[in-house]
Design a protein around this motif. Structure first.
Motif, short mmCIF file in Angstrom:
data_model
loop_
_atom_site.label_atom_id
_atom_site.label_comp_id
_atom_site.label_asym_id
_atom_site.label_seq_id
_atom_site.Cartn_x
_atom_site.Cartn_y
_atom_site.Cartn_z
N ALA A 62 23.89 -8.93 0.61
CA ALA A 62 24.71 -7.94 1.32
C ALA A 62 25.92 -7.65 0.41
N VAL A 63 26.70 -6.65 0.74
CA VAL A 63 27.98 -6.43 0.04
C VAL A 63 28.73 -7.75 0.05
N THR A 64 29.33 -8.13 -1.07
CA THR A 64 29.92 -9.48 -1.15
C THR A 64 30.89 -9.79 -0.01
N TRP A 65 31.69 -8.83 0.43
CA TRP A 65 32.65 -9.18 1.50
C TRP A 65 32.07 -8.99 2.90
N GLY A 66 30.76 -8.73 2.98
CA GLY A 66 30.12 -8.75 4.30
C GLY A 66 29.46 -7.45 4.67
N ALA A 67 28.31 -7.57 5.35
CA ALA A 67 27.57 -6.38 5.80
C ALA A 67 28.46 -5.58 6.76
N ALA A 88 38.25 -2.91 9.32
CA ALA A 88 37.20 -3.76 8.73
C ALA A 88 37.21 -3.70 7.20
N ASP A 89 37.35 -2.50 6.66
CA ASP A 89 37.26 -2.36 5.20
C ASP A 89 38.41 -3.04 4.47
N GLU A 90 39.54 -3.15 5.12
CA GLU A 90 40.71 -3.71 4.45
C GLU A 90 41.02 -5.14 4.85
N GLN A 91 40.40 -5.62 5.94
CA GLN A 91 40.88 -6.89 6.48
C GLN A 91 39.83 -7.95 6.77
N VAL A 92 38.56 -7.56 6.82
CA VAL A 92 37.54 -8.55 7.21
C VAL A 92 36.69 -8.94 6.01
N THR A 93 36.53 -10.25 5.79
CA THR A 93 35.67 -10.77 4.72
C THR A 93 34.71 -11.79 5.34
N VAL A 94 33.43 -11.53 5.19
CA VAL A 94 32.43 -12.46 5.75
C VAL A 94 32.14 -13.53 4.71
N CYS A 95 32.11 -14.78 5.16
CA CYS A 95 31.92 -15.93 4.26
C CYS A 95 30.75 -16.80 4.75
N CYS A 96 30.45 -17.86 3.99
CA CYS A 96 29.41 -18.81 4.40
C CYS A 96 30.03 -19.81 5.38
N GLY A 97 30.17 -19.41 6.61
CA GLY A 97 30.79 -20.25 7.63
C GLY A 97 32.30 -20.20 7.53
N SER A 98 32.93 -20.66 8.60
CA SER A 98 34.40 -20.69 8.55
C SER A 98 34.86 -21.76 7.56
N HIS A 260 35.99 -15.62 -2.77
CA HIS A 260 34.73 -15.71 -2.02
C HIS A 260 33.55 -15.24 -2.88
N ASP A 261 33.72 -14.13 -3.58
CA ASP A 261 32.64 -13.57 -4.39
C ASP A 261 32.16 -14.59 -5.42
N PHE A 262 33.13 -15.22 -6.11
CA PHE A 262 32.72 -16.14 -7.18
C PHE A 262 32.31 -17.52 -6.66
N LEU A 263 32.71 -17.85 -5.44
CA LEU A 263 32.25 -19.13 -4.86
C LEU A 263 30.81 -19.01 -4.36
N THR A 264 30.53 -17.98 -3.61
CA THR A 264 29.23 -17.94 -2.90
C THR A 264 28.52 -16.59 -2.96
N VAL A 265 29.11 -15.58 -3.51
CA VAL A 265 28.61 -14.18 -3.49
C VAL A 265 28.60 -13.63 -2.06
N GLY A 266 27.93 -14.33 -1.16
CA GLY A 266 27.91 -13.79 0.19
C GLY A 266 27.10 -14.66 1.12
N ALA A 267 27.27 -14.42 2.42
CA ALA A 267 26.51 -15.16 3.43
C ALA A 267 25.13 -14.52 3.58
N ALA A 268 24.22 -15.25 4.23
CA ALA A 268 22.82 -14.80 4.38
C ALA A 268 22.77 -13.41 5.02
N ALA A 269 22.16 -12.46 4.30
CA ALA A 269 22.19 -11.06 4.73
C ALA A 269 21.55 -10.83 6.11
N PRO A 270 20.34 -11.35 6.38
CA PRO A 270 19.75 -11.05 7.69
C PRO A 270 20.54 -11.69 8.84
N LEU A 271 21.17 -12.83 8.56
CA LEU A 271 21.93 -13.51 9.62
C LEU A 271 23.23 -12.77 9.91
N GLN A 272 23.72 -12.03 8.92
CA GLN A 272 24.90 -11.19 9.17
C GLN A 272 24.52 -10.05 10.13
#
Ligand SMILES: Cc1ncc(COP(=O)(O)O)c(C=O)c1O
Length: 391
Positions: A62-67, A88-98, A260-272
């Motif tokens: 998914a887009v690195t900061w979240g679907a 959302a575009d300026e403030q929300v970043t999806v990660c691999c869990g909190s 976040h991008d360099f730690l994990t790239v992103g969380a699981a796309a379908p689960l997002q």
């Protein structure tokens, strides 16, 4: 001296005690009331959404900061519930869990030597998070029975070097729900010392007895200095999915997203994708979630009280802190080992929630995010316990 060693950082913290208790529990075939994961199913609609996403081939990054659907849902729900507008575009970043959300935030905002204020007892990740990010920690104690803090002690923990304070409400391990007044005290210090609040609100919807959750971002002057952390794990009973997020002021989002991008790239796309569906569940879902946990809380409170524990009734989250002095063991770790090995119930030694282990020596934490049968089995096994005075 050999260089085939772990880093200095890695030697400064130990393996997770909670996960160790889970392992011991498996070894002895006990009832696991240690690690906070539900042993009952996740909502069908959320599972179906995950399967549908995989079947629709949502299989690539998914887009690195979240679907977008999940980021939009996070922004929409926070704005709707608490009246704070979120973009959302300026403030929300999806990660691999909190868990990753907290780590990425800390790495993004802390420089070595910066100080971070942490309430203890604390969720055990915050200590290692601070070490890994190079922070110097200052602990402020929450004192039973109400887990309140001394405002003077809190004020004394702030100074020019303070960069952030970590708040967790509803709180693990105590079940404390910070009052608006307490949050205002914290907020005033954040404004005075120009400090960022990192607020772990993963138990937002698990709250009892008519109490309301107050995000510190809703307090005057705090939206611009608060990173709110949350995730799917607890609200939708999917701790293994590893989807969480940050809501940050736009001024901090870029730094968090880079880490976040360099730690994990992103969380699981379908689960997002499934997460976006989860956040859209009707209000009734959240009411039932809290009510079901309230019933489980009352069941476990009764079990523990009947088996001689001193209990501190939680107002939120799904843990009960207890005092174990009556059993007369040398310390909490010895008692926890006895409990899992000889009684067949796993719980977490209180010392693992304190910087100064001594403060937790008479405490033990149980979780109640478990099926009725699991709690009933714990009741049967705990009946073997006798207070020291009777032995
Ligand atoms: C206070 C707190 N924060 C974060 C987490 C971890 O959440 P996640 O599964 O989203 O990484 C837990 C899990 O027990 C928790 O209790």
């Amino acid at each position: 001296m050999s260089k085939i060693t772990g880093s200095k950082k890695a030697t400064q913290f130990t393996e997770s005690v909670i996960r160790e208790m889970t392992r011991l529990n498996e070894m002895y075939g006990g009832v696991n009331l240690s690690q906070g994961f539900p042993d009952f199913p996740a909502p069908a609609a959320v599972k179906e959404a995950a399967c549908a996403a995989i079947n629709a081939d949502v299989n690539q990054y998914a887009v690195t900061w979240g679907a977008r659907p999940l980021r939009e849902a996070v922004a929409r729900e926070f704005s709707r519930r608490y009246g704070v507008p979120i973009v959302a575009d300026e403030q929300v970043t999806v990660c691999c869990g909190s868990t990753e959300a907290m780590m990425s935030t800390m790495l993004a905002i802390i420089d070595p030597g910066d100080e971070v204020v942490i309430f203890e007892p604390f969720y055990e990740n915050y200590g290692p998070d601070a070490i890994l990010s190079g922070a110097t920690t200052r602990y402020v104690t929450l004192r039973e029975p109400h887990w309140s803090f001394d405002p003077d002690e809190l004020a004394a923990a702030f100074n020019d070097k303070t960069k952030a304070i970590i708040i967790n409400t509803p709180n693990n391990p105590t079940g404390k729900v910070f009052t608006r007044e307490e949050l205002e005290t914290i907020a005033a210090l954040c404004r005075k010392w120009d400090v960022i609040a990192i607020s772990d609100e993963i138990y937002e919807h698990i709250i009892y007895d008519g109490l309301r959750h107050t995000p510190i971002a809703t307090i005057d002057g705090m939206a611009d200095r608060t990173v709110t952390i949350n995730g799917l794990s607890k609200t939708y009973s999917v701790t293994g999915w590893r989807v969480g997020w940050t809501i940050s002021p736009p001024s901090l989002t870029g730094a968090i997203r880079k880490v976040h991008d360099f730690l994990t790239v992103g969380a699981a796309a379908p689960l997002q994708e499934a997460g976006a569906v989860a956040l859209g569940l009707p209000e009734d879902y959240y009411i039932k979630l809290a009510e079901n946990y309230r019933q489980r809380r009352d069941v476990l409170l009764d079990v523990l009280e009947r088996h001689h524990f001193t209990v501190y009734k939680p107002d939120g989250a799904y843990y009960i802190m207890t005092d174990i002095t009556v059993f007369g063991f040398a310390d909490d770790v010895e008692f926890a080992r006895y409990l899992v090995k000889d009684v067949g119930v796993a719980a977490v030694p209180g010392s693992s929630f304190y910087q100064n282990a001594e403060k937790g020596r008479t405490k033990l934490r149980f979780c109640f995010c478990k099926k009725d049968e699991t709690l009933a089995e714990a009741d049967v096994r705990l009946a073997r316990l006798v207070p020291a005075a009777v032995r």
